[in-house]
Design an enzyme around this catalytic site. Structure first.
Site, PDB file in Angstrom:
ATOM      1  N   LYS A 191       0.871  -1.173  -0.062  1.00 51.12           N
ATOM      2  CA  LYS A 191      -0.121   0.162  -0.040  1.00 51.12           C
ATOM      3  C   LYS A 191       0.888   1.259   0.010  1.00 51.12           C
ATOM      4  O   LYS A 191       1.285   1.841   1.027  1.00 51.12           O
ATOM      5  CB  LYS A 191      -0.903  -0.148   1.252  1.00 51.12           C
ATOM      6  CG  LYS A 191      -2.279   0.923   1.012  1.00 51.12           C
ATOM      7  CD  LYS A 191      -3.061   0.334  -0.088  1.00 51.12           C
ATOM      8  CE  LYS A 191      -4.144   1.346  -0.208  1.00 51.12           C
ATOM      9  NZ  LYS A 191      -4.747   0.886  -1.628  1.00 51.12           N
ATOM     10  N   SER A 395      -8.664  -0.618  -5.305  1.00 49.50           N
ATOM     11  CA  SER A 395      -8.870  -0.019  -3.846  1.00 49.50           C
ATOM     12  C   SER A 395     -10.506   0.031  -3.826  1.00 49.50           C
ATOM     13  O   SER A 395     -11.244  -1.016  -3.968  1.00 49.50           O
ATOM     14  CB  SER A 395      -8.249   1.108  -3.459  1.00 49.50           C
ATOM     15  OG  SER A 395      -6.785   0.596  -3.286  1.00 49.50           O
TER      16      SER A 395
END
Length: 630
Positions: A191, A395
């Site tokens: 991430k 996402s």
């Protein structure tokens, strides 16, 4: 003098506001006239002129009336409009050919370009030619032109293919010099959205993942190029470019012609003469002197009558950053999308199935969940839901997609990025450097928190990290349940890692390859619909008066007027657009305009849809800051 200058600027602002109000009133009246006017005329034997002056997007950004009246219209063309026009023109006896004008093309996500290429291929199968012309071609414009029967190139131009990739800005040293503390809470090895705030370069894990993603996207690009132009050896052209240029004395146009990347060298006048021979002469046209009809006019002339009834598939658009509450078109406001969906289903019993079209790198967790919940409510009422992923569905975009019964994507679709983060800046050191300190009282450890002045308390930091971890577990659970995968397997392929569609299908994150039309057909089949499929777009409507303003304002936008023509300048312009868009997203997040808890993908800018509206906002803000500093 400064006071006088301020007063003068206020007076000028008031004057500009009044002028724009008058323009708005004028165009509201003009809209009434336009709405009652006859449809545009399509001459017999004409060319359909697709002047791609702007970015190719799923949903065009909304323009305020004042921006439209002032000519500040985002240069964007909707994929669905282009595909509809091409498919209709294939069966229209009045249309003899298609002309792709690509000098003003600002790019588009690979998945959207592939969709248009497929439509052009279908058009050519009808026996009609497609001619493309540009002064210069880069990756996106050449791939779009590759579906043409004949690619024309200005003798002063060239073809420069670079492949996906590029630099990213990192602010850790600058923030340290400013003594700004960046409080980061994250889950997921890959991430990397937070890395620009916390590092001076990409982590090894993020760089390896980015390299793999770029390689996969490049592979799908080359596959499309080979399918559309089998005689053009793009890898050899890139590998031997200096030697090939040397053979022709540095002449880029002749080099591209020799390599089979283009079919004909010709100036604008020579191209115009060839099109006159093909479609006939028209001295009054805006695009040249050949007979043609532009995209907007053709869409108007072929629009289906209002009030059409019959079973339909509704398409819900989730494009741009996902944000809480209401938002203009081009940004996925959760309340706006939910309200549009609920109203469409309440007022239109003909909608028997839904397709959620996603072109988004994500955003707010709560907003993503609100959109997903609205889709689940429709499923509970018996409507099948199919997801169609465009250039990007990562996402929060993937979070929304978990509501679907089935997911369609393209090999170049950027997807995954199943990870969560939160980021909060605080300024105790920066303020102390200025001699500013803080003090106060508390009734609980959380009074006045999160305290960006004194810094976050240990308790708040712990709670935020636990919240991020809980949201990540929920994300894993959603994916595991929707995709029927073991939780351990989802965790292995998640952790914020971004995948291209090819790998995503292998990992069972998507079901099938196909564009929006394939997803619509699948939704119709699940609903048991027969015959031609009627499609209803479910999105925030654009008032007629605003369409008139945008039509006026879009006649010549600043982006179109300043579009680069030579190949290297076009690459610089594309890089500038990506940089400004990335700066917009980082500034939006750092300013606290987004939700604290984010499911957002920064890597997706590598090959996602261009966003000229976001870039323009950053440019305007930068200009104001420079002006105020003088």
């Amino acid at each position: 003098m400064k006071t006088l200058g301020l007063i003068w600027r206020i007076l000028v602002g008031i004057k500009d506001f009044l002028v724009l109000c008058l323009l708005a009133l004028f165009f509201i009246g003009l809209s009434a006239l336009l709405s009652s006017a006859k449809p545009a005329n399509v001459p017999n034997g004409a060319a359909l002129v697709l002047a791609m002056d702007g970015a190719l997007v799923d949903q065009a950004s909304e323009t305020s009336p004042f921006d439209a009246a002032a000519g500040n219209v985002a240069a964007e063309i909707q994929v669905r409009d282009v595909v509809h026009a091409i498919d209709h023109a294939a069966k229209d006896d009045r249309i003899k050919a298609i002309v792709l004008e690509l000098d003003g093309f600002m790019g588009g996500g690979q998945a959207n370009i592939a969709t248009v290429d497929d439509a052009l291929t279908r058009f050519r199968k009808s026996g009609k030619p497609v001619h493309a012309w540009a002064t210069a071609y880069s990756d996106d414009s050449w791939l779009l032109a590759a579906a043409a029967s004949k690619i024309w190139l200005n003798p002063m131009g060239g073809v420069i293919i670079t492949g996906p990739g590029g630099s990213r800005l990192y602010f850790a040293k600058a923030l340290e010099k400013l003594q700004v503390d960046v409080n980061v809470f994250r889950v997921g090895t890959y991430k990397s959205f937070v890395e620009p705030f916390t590092r001076t370069a990409a982590s090894p894990e993020a760089k390896a993942a980015d390299q793999a993603l770029a390689g996969s996207l490049w592979g799908s690009w080359l596959a499309d190029a080979k399918r559309l132009r089998p005689k053009a050896d793009v890898p050899a052209y890139i590998a031997q470019l200096p030697q090939r240029l040397g053979k022709f004395g540095g002449d880029s146009a002749k080099t591209a012609l020799d390599a089979g990347l283009v079919d004909q060298l010709g100036s604008r006048d020579e191209f115009d003469a060839a099109m006159i021979e093909l479609a006939g002469e028209d001295e009054l046209s805006d695009w040249g002197h050949y007979t043609g009809v532009p995209l907007d006019a053709y869409l108007s002339a072929t629009a289906k009558p209002l009030g059409e009834r019959g079973d339909a598939v509704g398409v819900v658009y989730v494009t741009g950053n996902i944000v809480d509450g209401e938002a203009p078109r081009g940004t996925a406001g959760s309340a706006t999308i939910r309200q549009a969906l609920e109203e469409a289903l309440a007022k239109n019993d003909d909608i028997k199935a839904l397709v959620v079209r996603v072109d988004s790198g994500g955003g707010s967790v709560t907003a993503s969940e609100e959109i997903r919940a609205a889709l689940l409510a429709a499923k509970a009422d018996g409507l099948p839901v199919i997801a169609s992923f465009g250039p990007v569905a990562a996402s929060g975009g993937y979070w929304v997609g978990t509501a679907a019964d089935e997911i369609y994507a393209q090999p170049s679709t950027i997807t995954g990025s199943i990870g969560v983060f939160a980021i909060l800046p605080s300024f105790p050191r920066a303020l102390a450097e200025l001699g500013i300190t803080s003090d106060g009282v508390k009734t609980t450890p959380y009074s006045g928190e999160p305290d960006v002045v004194a810094g976050l308390s240990p308790q708040v930091s712990q709670v935020l990290q636990m919240g991020v971890e809980n949201t990540y577990r929920r994300f894993l659970t959603l994916v595991a349940t929707a995709r029927k995968l073991p939780m351990a397997e989802v965790h292995r392929i998640a952790q914020g890692r971004v995948w291209a569609g090819t790998q995503a299908k292998e990992l069972k994150l998507v079901d099938k390859f196909g564009g929006l039309d394939a997803a619509v057909a699948a939704a119709a089949a699940k609903a048991g619909l027969k015959g031609d499929i009627r499609v209803v777009d479910i999105e925030k409507p654009v008032p007629a008066w605003q369409r008139a303003l945008e039509s006026f304002g879009s006649t010549e936008t600043e982006e179109q007027a300043n579009t680069a023509r030579d190949p290297w300048a076009r690459l610089v312009q594309a890089s500038r657009l990506r940089l400004l868009t990335a700066a917009h997203d980082l500034g939006w997040l750092a300013a606290g305009k987004g939700a604290t808890m984010q499911v957002l993908c920064i890597e997706c800018g590598m090959a996602g849809s261009p966003r000229p509206a976001a870039a323009r906002q950053t440019e305007a803000l930068t200009a104001r800051l420079v002006q105020s500093s003088r």
